[in-house]
Design an enzyme around this catalytic site. Structure first.
Site, PDB file in Angstrom:
ATOM      1  N   CYS A   1       0.876  -1.173   0.000  1.00  0.00           N
ATOM      2  CA  CYS A   1       0.000   0.000   0.000  1.00  0.00           C
ATOM      3  C   CYS A   1       0.917   1.229   0.000  1.00  0.00           C
ATOM      4  O   CYS A   1       2.038   1.155  -0.496  1.00  0.00           O
ATOM      5  CB  CYS A   1      -0.946  -0.028   1.211  1.00  0.00           C
ATOM      6  N   ARG A   2       0.465   2.325   0.555  1.00  0.00           N
ATOM      7  CA  ARG A   2       1.277   3.533   0.564  1.00  0.00           C
ATOM      8  C   ARG A   2       2.450   3.409   1.533  1.00  0.00           C
ATOM      9  O   ARG A   2       3.591   3.641   1.174  1.00  0.00           O
ATOM     10  CB  ARG A   2       0.405   4.740   0.923  1.00  0.00           C
TER      11      ARG A   2
END
Length: 106
Positions: free
Chosen positions: A65-66
Protein backbone atom coordinates in the site's frame (compact mmCIF):
# COMPACT_ATOMS: atom_id res chain seq x y z
CA UNK A 1 0.53 -14.47 14.70
CA UNK A 2 3.56 -13.28 12.81
CA UNK A 3 3.00 -11.38 9.55
CA UNK A 4 5.72 -12.16 7.03
CA UNK A 5 7.41 -9.08 5.60
CA UNK A 6 9.84 -8.25 2.82
CA UNK A 7 11.83 -5.05 2.37
CA UNK A 8 12.12 -3.07 -0.85
CA UNK A 9 15.69 -4.10 -1.69
CA UNK A 10 14.91 -7.82 -1.27
CA UNK A 11 11.78 -7.48 -3.40
CA UNK A 12 13.75 -5.60 -6.08
CA UNK A 13 16.36 -8.39 -6.18
CA UNK A 14 13.65 -11.04 -6.50
CA UNK A 15 11.90 -9.13 -9.29
CA UNK A 16 15.19 -8.53 -11.11
CA UNK A 17 15.95 -12.26 -10.86
CA UNK A 18 12.66 -12.96 -12.64
CA UNK A 19 11.04 -14.81 -9.76
CA UNK A 20 7.42 -15.76 -10.34
CA UNK A 21 5.66 -13.80 -7.62
CA UNK A 22 2.32 -12.04 -7.42
CA UNK A 23 2.61 -8.33 -6.62
CA UNK A 24 -0.66 -6.82 -5.40
CA UNK A 25 -1.29 -3.11 -4.98
CA UNK A 26 -4.14 -2.85 -2.48
CA UNK A 27 -4.46 0.95 -2.53
CA UNK A 28 -7.52 2.87 -3.71
CA UNK A 29 -8.14 3.59 -7.38
CA UNK A 30 -7.10 7.23 -6.86
CA UNK A 31 -3.81 6.24 -5.21
CA UNK A 32 -3.02 3.76 -7.99
CA UNK A 33 -3.34 6.55 -10.57
CA UNK A 34 -0.25 8.16 -9.01
CA UNK A 35 1.90 5.18 -10.04
CA UNK A 36 2.53 1.51 -9.25
CA UNK A 37 5.41 -0.92 -8.87
CA UNK A 38 6.32 -2.60 -12.18
CA UNK A 39 4.23 -5.72 -12.91
CA UNK A 40 1.84 -5.05 -10.02
CA UNK A 41 -1.81 -6.01 -10.18
CA UNK A 42 -4.40 -3.80 -8.53
CA UNK A 43 -6.80 -5.31 -6.02
CA UNK A 44 -8.44 -2.76 -3.74
CA UNK A 45 -8.16 -3.80 -0.11
CA UNK A 46 -11.91 -4.08 0.42
CA UNK A 47 -12.12 -6.72 -2.34
CA UNK A 48 -9.62 -9.13 -0.77
CA UNK A 49 -12.27 -11.20 1.11
CA UNK A 50 -14.22 -11.61 -2.13
CA UNK A 51 -11.15 -12.83 -4.05
CA UNK A 52 -9.72 -15.28 -1.50
CA UNK A 53 -10.32 -18.27 -3.77
CA UNK A 54 -8.25 -16.60 -6.51
CA UNK A 55 -5.06 -16.29 -4.45
CA UNK A 56 -2.40 -18.72 -5.75
CA UNK A 57 -1.06 -21.30 -3.32
CA UNK A 58 2.12 -22.08 -5.28
CA UNK A 59 3.89 -18.69 -5.34
CA UNK A 60 4.60 -15.84 -2.98
CA UNK A 61 2.12 -12.98 -2.88
CA UNK A 62 3.54 -9.56 -2.00
CA UNK A 63 0.98 -6.97 -0.89
CA UNK A 64 1.74 -3.28 -0.71
CA UNK A 65 0.00 0.00 0.00
CA UNK A 66 1.28 3.53 0.56
CA UNK A 67 3.20 3.02 3.82
CA UNK A 68 2.86 -0.69 4.61
CA UNK A 69 0.17 -0.33 7.29
CA UNK A 70 -2.89 -1.42 5.31
CA UNK A 71 -0.99 -4.20 3.58
CA UNK A 72 0.25 -5.42 6.98
CA UNK A 73 -3.34 -5.77 8.17
CA UNK A 74 -4.35 -7.39 4.88
CA UNK A 75 -1.55 -9.95 5.28
CA UNK A 76 -2.71 -10.66 8.84
CA UNK A 77 -6.23 -11.25 7.52
CA UNK A 78 -4.94 -13.57 4.78
CA UNK A 79 -2.90 -15.52 7.34
CA UNK A 80 -6.05 -15.96 9.45
CA UNK A 81 -7.82 -17.30 6.35
CA UNK A 82 -5.12 -19.89 5.77
CA UNK A 83 -3.17 -18.05 3.06
CA UNK A 84 0.37 -18.66 4.29
CA UNK A 85 2.30 -17.30 1.31
CA UNK A 86 1.45 -13.58 1.67
CA UNK A 87 4.13 -11.00 2.51
CA UNK A 88 3.83 -7.34 3.44
CA UNK A 89 6.13 -4.88 1.65
CA UNK A 90 7.55 -3.06 4.68
CA UNK A 91 7.30 0.70 4.15
CA UNK A 92 5.03 0.34 1.12
CA UNK A 93 5.46 2.26 -2.10
CA UNK A 94 6.94 5.16 -0.11
CA UNK A 95 9.96 3.03 0.84
CA UNK A 96 10.19 1.63 -2.68
CA UNK A 97 10.34 5.17 -4.12
CA UNK A 98 12.73 6.35 -1.39
CA UNK A 99 15.20 3.71 -2.60
CA UNK A 100 14.98 5.12 -6.12
CA UNK A 101 13.25 2.09 -7.62
CA UNK A 102 11.02 2.39 -10.68
CA UNK A 103 7.38 3.41 -10.42
CA UNK A 104 5.30 3.03 -13.55
CA UNK A 105 1.98 4.33 -14.81
CA UNK A 106 -0.96 2.01 -14.12
Amino acid sequence: MQVKEIDSSTLKKRLDAGEDIVLLDIRSDAEVQQGVLPHAEHLAMHLIPLKLQDFPKDKDIILYCRSGARSYHACAFLEQQGVGNAYNLRGGIIDWARNGYEITSP
